[in-house]
Design a protein around this motif. Sequence first.
Motif, PDB file in Angstrom:
ATOM      1  N   PRO A  64       0.836  -1.207   0.000  1.00 49.52           N
ATOM      2  CA  PRO A  64       0.000   0.000   0.000  1.00 49.52           C
ATOM      3  C   PRO A  64       0.870   1.256   0.000  1.00 49.52           C
ATOM      4  N   GLY A  65       0.467   2.232  -0.746  1.00 46.85           N
ATOM      5  CA  GLY A  65       1.214   3.488  -0.817  1.00 46.85           C
ATOM      6  C   GLY A  65       0.939   4.166  -2.131  1.00 46.85           C
ATOM      7  N   ARG A  66       1.914   4.976  -2.565  1.00 46.15           N
ATOM      8  CA  ARG A  66       1.726   5.701  -3.820  1.00 46.15           C
ATOM      9  C   ARG A  66       3.028   5.799  -4.594  1.00 46.15           C
ATOM     10  N   MET A  87       5.408   4.560   1.029  1.00 51.33           N
ATOM     11  CA  MET A  87       4.518   3.693   1.773  1.00 51.33           C
ATOM     12  C   MET A  87       3.588   4.529   2.646  1.00 51.33           C
ATOM     13  N   THR A  88       2.533   3.929   3.168  1.00 48.18           N
ATOM     14  CA  THR A  88       1.525   4.678   3.918  1.00 48.18           C
ATOM     15  C   THR A  88       2.085   5.325   5.178  1.00 48.18           C
ATOM     16  N   VAL A  92      10.053   5.811   2.112  1.00 44.39           N
ATOM     17  CA  VAL A  92      10.198   5.706   0.664  1.00 44.39           C
ATOM     18  C   VAL A  92      11.056   4.483   0.346  1.00 44.39           C
ATOM     19  N   VAL A  93      10.560   3.676  -0.576  1.00 40.99           N
ATOM     20  CA  VAL A  93      11.232   2.460  -1.017  1.00 40.99           C
ATOM     21  C   VAL A  93      11.480   2.588  -2.512  1.00 40.99           C
ATOM     22  N   ILE A  94      12.595   2.056  -2.966  1.00 43.29           N
ATOM     23  CA  ILE A  94      12.854   1.983  -4.401  1.00 43.29           C
ATOM     24  C   ILE A  94      12.817   0.509  -4.783  1.00 43.29           C
ATOM     25  N   PHE A  95      11.836   0.157  -5.604  1.00 41.82           N
ATOM     26  CA  PHE A  95      11.730  -1.201  -6.111  1.00 41.82           C
ATOM     27  C   PHE A  95      12.531  -1.289  -7.396  1.00 41.82           C
TER      28      PHE A  95
END
Length: 110
Positions: A64-66, A87-88, A92-95
């Motif tokens: 979940p997130g944007r 993420m909610t 911040v994640v980098i896929f």
Amino acid sequence: MKRLLVITALLAAPLAAAAQPWPDGGRAAYGADRSDQDRARDAVRSGRQAPLSRVLAMIAQRTPGRHLNTTQGDQGGRPVYFVQWQMTDGRVVIFVVDAESGQIIGRQGG
């Protein structure tokens, strides 16, 4: 008098910067150039690369997130998407996503 000189210098600096030509002959130095976008679009149309919309939908299902931003590059000689995702909880994640298969192959941050 000093104040007038400082104000003049501050006002003139943006004008001088605006007058400078772009370092590569007119194209802004940020983001992908048009040929990069065209190559990526052609790869998706020909089936050599997963559409970004499918990749983003898959990430949204799992996390979940944007979506914040995506860039393309390569990792180990293979084309990848670097998808920046908030993420909610604000992290911040980098896929790192294999652009050909559309599968997540790595994750940084978060």
